[in-house]
Design a protein around this motif. Structure first.
Motif, PDB file in Angstrom:
ATOM      1  N   LEU A 153       0.831  -1.193   0.000  1.00 27.00           N
ATOM      2  CA  LEU A 153       0.000   0.000   0.000  1.00 27.00           C
ATOM      3  C   LEU A 153       0.871   1.250   0.000  1.00 27.00           C
ATOM      4  CD1 LEU A 153      -1.285  -2.230   2.215  1.00 27.00           C
ATOM      5  CD2 LEU A 153      -3.121  -0.576   2.219  1.00 27.00           C
ATOM      6  N   ARG A 154       0.277   2.346  -0.455  1.00 27.02           N
ATOM      7  CA  ARG A 154       0.914   3.653  -0.343  1.00 27.02           C
ATOM      8  C   ARG A 154      -0.012   4.576   0.433  1.00 27.02           C
ATOM      9  NH1 ARG A 154       2.095   4.745  -5.328  1.00 27.02           N
ATOM     10  NH2 ARG A 154       4.347   4.431  -5.231  1.00 27.02           N
ATOM     11  N   LEU A 155       0.518   5.190   1.489  1.00 16.96           N
ATOM     12  CA  LEU A 155      -0.258   6.137   2.277  1.00 16.96           C
ATOM     13  C   LEU A 155      -0.245   7.492   1.578  1.00 16.96           C
ATOM     14  CD1 LEU A 155       0.897   5.257   5.911  1.00 16.96           C
ATOM     15  CD2 LEU A 155      -0.786   4.130   4.466  1.00 16.96           C
ATOM     16  N   LYS A 156      -1.414   8.066   1.361  1.00 15.56           N
ATOM     17  CA  LYS A 156      -1.516   9.322   0.637  1.00 15.56           C
ATOM     18  C   LYS A 156      -1.067  10.489   1.517  1.00 15.56           C
ATOM     19  CE  LYS A 156      -5.350   7.588  -2.179  1.00 15.56           C
ATOM     20  NZ  LYS A 156      -6.766   7.779  -2.606  1.00 15.56           N
ATOM     21  N   GLY A 157      -0.130  11.276   0.994  1.00 21.84           N
ATOM     22  CA  GLY A 157       0.341  12.456   1.700  1.00 21.84           C
ATOM     23  C   GLY A 157       1.282  12.185   2.847  1.00 21.84           C
ATOM     24  N   ALA A 158       1.831  10.982   2.931  1.00 21.58           N
ATOM     25  CA  ALA A 158       2.709  10.639   4.058  1.00 21.58           C
ATOM     26  C   ALA A 158       4.154  11.018   3.768  1.00 21.58           C
ATOM     27  CB  ALA A 158       2.617   9.144   4.347  1.00 21.58           C
ATOM     28  N   SER A 159       4.862  11.386   4.820  1.00 21.54           N
ATOM     29  CA  SER A 159       6.297  11.668   4.724  1.00 21.54           C
ATOM     30  C   SER A 159       6.896  11.620   6.124  1.00 21.54           C
ATOM     31  CB  SER A 159       6.545  13.041   4.083  1.00 21.54           C
ATOM     32  OG  SER A 159       6.010  14.074   4.898  1.00 21.54           O
ATOM     33  N   GLY A 160       8.182  11.319   6.186  1.00 26.13           N
ATOM     34  CA  GLY A 160       8.880  11.309   7.464  1.00 26.13           C
ATOM     35  C   GLY A 160       8.390  10.278   8.457  1.00 26.13           C
ATOM     36  N   LEU A 161       7.860   9.168   7.981  1.00 26.21           N
ATOM     37  CA  LEU A 161       7.318   8.142   8.878  1.00 26.21           C
ATOM     38  C   LEU A 161       8.413   7.220   9.410  1.00 26.21           C
ATOM     39  CD1 LEU A 161       4.118   7.081   6.906  1.00 26.21           C
ATOM     40  CD2 LEU A 161       4.260   8.627   8.846  1.00 26.21           C
ATOM     41  N   PRO A 162       8.236   6.687  10.626  1.00 26.17           N
ATOM     42  CA  PRO A 162       9.168   5.655  11.113  1.00 26.17           C
ATOM     43  C   PRO A 162       8.956   4.375  10.323  1.00 26.17           C
ATOM     44  CG  PRO A 162       7.310   5.847  12.599  1.00 26.17           C
ATOM     45  CD  PRO A 162       7.159   6.958  11.581  1.00 26.17           C
ATOM     46  N   PHE A 163      10.000   3.601  10.140  1.00 22.74           N
ATOM     47  CA  PHE A 163       9.860   2.371   9.359  1.00 22.74           C
ATOM     48  C   PHE A 163      10.815   1.311   9.876  1.00 22.74           C
ATOM     49  CE2 PHE A 163      13.094   4.912   7.299  1.00 22.74           C
ATOM     50  CZ  PHE A 163      14.081   3.999   6.953  1.00 22.74           C
ATOM     51  N   LEU A 164      10.554   0.069   9.493  1.00 17.97           N
ATOM     52  CA  LEU A 164      11.384  -1.064   9.877  1.00 17.97           C
ATOM     53  C   LEU A 164      12.279  -1.480   8.717  1.00 17.97           C
ATOM     54  CD1 LEU A 164       8.992  -3.400  11.924  1.00 17.97           C
ATOM     55  CD2 LEU A 164      10.578  -1.661  12.757  1.00 17.97           C
ATOM     56  N   ALA A 165      13.489  -1.881   9.049  1.00 18.17           N
ATOM     57  CA  ALA A 165      14.409  -2.406   8.044  1.00 18.17           C
ATOM     58  C   ALA A 165      14.128  -3.886   7.822  1.00 18.17           C
ATOM     59  CB  ALA A 165      15.848  -2.208   8.499  1.00 18.17           C
ATOM     60  N   LEU A 166      14.304  -4.334   6.585  1.00 18.56           N
ATOM     61  CA  LEU A 166      14.091  -5.738   6.241  1.00 18.56           C
ATOM     62  C   LEU A 166      15.376  -6.532   6.473  1.00 18.56           C
ATOM     63  CD1 LEU A 166      12.120  -5.246   2.922  1.00 18.56           C
ATOM     64  CD2 LEU A 166      11.207  -6.253   5.006  1.00 18.56           C
ATOM     65  N   ARG A 167      15.266  -7.603   7.227  1.00 21.79           N
ATOM     66  CA  ARG A 167      16.403  -8.488   7.457  1.00 21.79           C
ATOM     67  C   ARG A 167      16.457  -9.549   6.363  1.00 21.79           C
ATOM     68  NH1 ARG A 167      17.438 -12.411  12.758  1.00 21.79           N
ATOM     69  NH2 ARG A 167      19.201 -13.558  11.860  1.00 21.79           N
ATOM     70  N   ASN A 168      17.641 -10.090   6.106  1.00 22.74           N
ATOM     71  CA  ASN A 168      17.779 -11.245   5.218  1.00 22.74           C
ATOM     72  C   ASN A 168      17.190 -12.448   5.939  1.00 22.74           C
ATOM     73  OD1 ASN A 168      18.472 -13.355   3.564  1.00 22.74           O
ATOM     74  ND2 ASN A 168      20.664 -12.931   3.546  1.00 22.74           N
ATOM     75  N   SER A 169      15.975 -12.848   5.546  1.00 22.09           N
ATOM     76  CA  SER A 169      15.272 -13.911   6.273  1.00 22.09           C
ATOM     77  C   SER A 169      15.938 -15.273   6.116  1.00 22.09           C
ATOM     78  CB  SER A 169      13.811 -13.982   5.830  1.00 22.09           C
ATOM     79  OG  SER A 169      13.697 -14.097   4.427  1.00 22.09           O
ATOM     80  N   ASP A 170      16.835 -15.435   5.139  1.00 24.33           N
ATOM     81  CA  ASP A 170      17.549 -16.705   5.014  1.00 24.33           C
ATOM     82  C   ASP A 170      18.559 -16.906   6.143  1.00 24.33           C
ATOM     83  OD1 ASP A 170      16.220 -17.503   2.736  1.00 24.33           O
ATOM     84  OD2 ASP A 170      17.652 -16.556   1.383  1.00 24.33           O
ATOM     85  N   GLU A 171      18.866 -15.844   6.874  1.00 25.42           N
ATOM     86  CA  GLU A 171      19.814 -15.936   7.980  1.00 25.42           C
ATOM     87  C   GLU A 171      19.134 -16.255   9.303  1.00 25.42           C
ATOM     88  OE1 GLU A 171      21.807 -12.212   8.018  1.00 25.42           O
ATOM     89  OE2 GLU A 171      22.992 -12.610   6.209  1.00 25.42           O
ATOM     90  N   VAL A 172      17.814 -16.265   9.321  1.00 20.61           N
ATOM     91  CA  VAL A 172      17.072 -16.530  10.553  1.00 20.61           C
ATOM     92  C   VAL A 172      17.285 -17.981  10.985  1.00 20.61           C
ATOM     93  CG1 VAL A 172      14.760 -16.633  11.584  1.00 20.61           C
ATOM     94  CG2 VAL A 172      15.357 -14.772  10.026  1.00 20.61           C
ATOM     95  N   GLU A 173      17.433 -18.195  12.281  1.00 18.40           N
ATOM     96  CA  GLU A 173      17.669 -19.539  12.813  1.00 18.40           C
ATOM     97  C   GLU A 173      16.608 -19.912  13.830  1.00 18.40           C
ATOM     98  OE1 GLU A 173      22.297 -20.448  12.917  1.00 18.40           O
ATOM     99  OE2 GLU A 173      21.845 -18.650  14.063  1.00 18.40           O
ATOM    100  N   VAL A 174      16.334 -21.201  13.922  1.00 10.40           N
ATOM    101  CA  VAL A 174      15.395 -21.696  14.927  1.00 10.40           C
ATOM    102  C   VAL A 174      15.957 -21.403  16.312  1.00 10.40           C
ATOM    103  CG1 VAL A 174      14.304 -23.756  15.895  1.00 10.40           C
ATOM    104  CG2 VAL A 174      14.489 -23.490  13.412  1.00 10.40           C
TER     105      VAL A 174
END
Length: 467
Positions: free
Chosen positions: A143-164
């Motif tokens: 989705l795209r939020l209309k009129g949004a700017s300067g929002l906090p966001f999360l970085a995407l991790r390399n999910s192949d590195e995730v361990e049990v």
């Protein structure tokens, strides 16, 4: 987003036994009772503002049915009562902000078919949103939020590195009670077959409680990076039983890339194959030392794997160094790799291991589908038929071996008579057909009776109509 360096350190120390020894070597013992008592609070303060609540309105057609629908006399009198009526459904879910300009990811089943979407941030700001890319098979929507700017966001991790065993937090809006955080660990990887869709289910499993309304919310690690998007649970009661599933961040990354390039539908590379996991019996019969990989059981002649040198009976072990043990894993790995490049695919044939380069491309529209829609002057107005090709096979989920002419849309008349999308038209009034033009011509020349010979899910079906 801005992240406090001490956050991940304090959290990992609190339950350090769940981390690998390499990570323990970089940690430090908490210096005070205050540091120990912080728990997950610093991490939640950083990550929670990037998780939003989503309120969506979905207009559906209420398929009311008259009790006299099959009565030859009363059907005409009560026909108006059985007409589909529009009905508004309210959908509640969660989403994750992935960029300061308002790119948000959620689940398809939350917003994919919505006509009105309202997004509320953690600090109670409200935005109108529009879906810019959606895919039901993967259950993801951007989705795209209309009129949004300067929002906090999360970085995407390399999910192949995730361990049990890694610590996780699930953030969302379960049951509409407001933003809620639950904790757990990664309890499984490469889970397939746990969702519906079209065979693209490939999930990270967590025991962090996930409940209705959590869909589209964030599954994060102790560094505050996004591991996956919470999508479903495995439950007989409808509540969380400690088995939840998240769509890996690597697939989310490819969705965002395609959305920013202007695609409105997700485009994935075509394998043109079917396969099955290698079990102990197969491994023993093939002389394999390990029970590993996916056996190719069928290949379409136009498959890029055929062009690369693969054959039925080969065992695929990995794609770009990542293991493949099922068709769902194969679909996931190709989807993550994206279109336009190549992948290094490792196979085993006759006990010999070899790595081949496979071109990543969409299913070809060759020969051209050339769909034809029958006019109102024909016996079956609105019927749409087309030529079977790899793209049609993919879109309509037909068997790889399918050939000939397929029903793409039965239209109102043929649909009431039992014709269904995906039916392969074999003959019209006993005369074999090979092209959409053959079907259109023979239907036009029909007399008072019409017979369609179809193949549906491998079974021969004959339908007779009085015109």
């Amino acid at each position: 987003m801005v992240r406090t360096p001490a956050t991940a350190l304090l959290l990992s120390l609190a339950l350090s036994t769940a981390l690998p020894l390499t990570a323990l070597a970089e940690t430090k013992v908490p210096q005070s009772q205050t540091e120990i008592s912080l728990g997950f609070a610093p991490l939640v303060k950083e990550a929670a503002p990037a998780v939003v609540n989503i309120y969506a309105k979905i207009i559906t057609q209420d398929q009311g049915r008259s009790p006299f629908a099959n009565d030859p006399f009363f059907d005409d009198f009560f026909r108006q009562f059985s007409k589909p009526q529009p009905r508004v459904q309210n959908s509640l879910g969660s989403g994750v902000i992935l960029s300061e300009d308002g790119i948000v990811v959620s689940n398809y089943h939350v917003v994919g078919e919505a006509s009105d979407i309202r997004v509320v941030t953690n600090d109670r700001r409200e935005y109108e949103a529009e879906v810019i890319l959606a895919d039901q098979a993967s259950d993801l929507a951007i989705l795209r939020l209309k009129g949004a700017s300067g929002l906090p966001f999360l970085a995407l991790r390399n999910s192949d590195e995730v361990e049990v065993g890694e610590l996780t937090l699930a953030i969302g809006n379960p049951f509409g009670v407001g933003q809620t955080v639950s904790s757990g660990i990664i309890s499984g990887l490469a889970r397939t077959g746990t969702g519906g869709g079209q065979g693209f289910g490939y999930y990270i499993q967590t025991d962090a409680p996930i409940n209705p309304g959590n869909s589209g919310g964030a599954l994060i690690d102790v560094n505050g990076d996004l591991i996956g998007i919470n999508t479903r649970i495995l439950s007989r009661s409808g509540g969380s039983n400690g088995i939840g599933f998240a769509i890996p961040a690597n697939l989310v990354r490819e969705f965002v890339r395609q959305a920013r390039e202007g695609d409105t539908a997700f485009r994935r590379p075509w394998a043109g194959m079917t396969g099955q996991p290698v079990d102990a019996d197969l491994a023993d019969a093939m002389g394999m030392e390990r029970v590993d990989g996916m056996l190719i059981s069928e290949l379409h002649p136009q498959s890029p794997f055929v062009a690369a040198g693969f054959e039925v009976g080969d065992v695929v072990l990995s794609v770009d160094g990542e293991p493949v043990n099922s068709p769902s894993e194969m679909a996931f790995r190709l989807s993550v790799s994206g279109l336009g490049g190549t992948s290094e695919v490792t196979r085993v044939r006759n006990g010999q291991m070899e790595t081949l380069e496979v071109t990543l491309s969409e299913a070809p529209d060759e020969p051209a589908a050339q769909p034809i829609q029958l006019s109102d002057k024909t016996p079956m107005p609105g019927l749409v038929v087309g030529q079977v090709n790899p793209r049609v096979i993919t879109q309509m989920q037909l068997p790889l071996s399918a050939t000939g002419v397929v029903v793409m849309d039965p239209g109102p008349y043929a649909g009431r008579g039992g014709v269904m999308p995906g039916d392969i038209v074999v003959a019209v009034n006993g005369e074999a057909v090979e092209t959409p033009e053959d079907v259109a011509r023979l239907l036009q020349d029909s007399g008072r009776w019409l017979q369609l010979d179809l193949v549906r899910q491998g079974q021969r079906v004959a339908l007779r109509f009085r015109l």
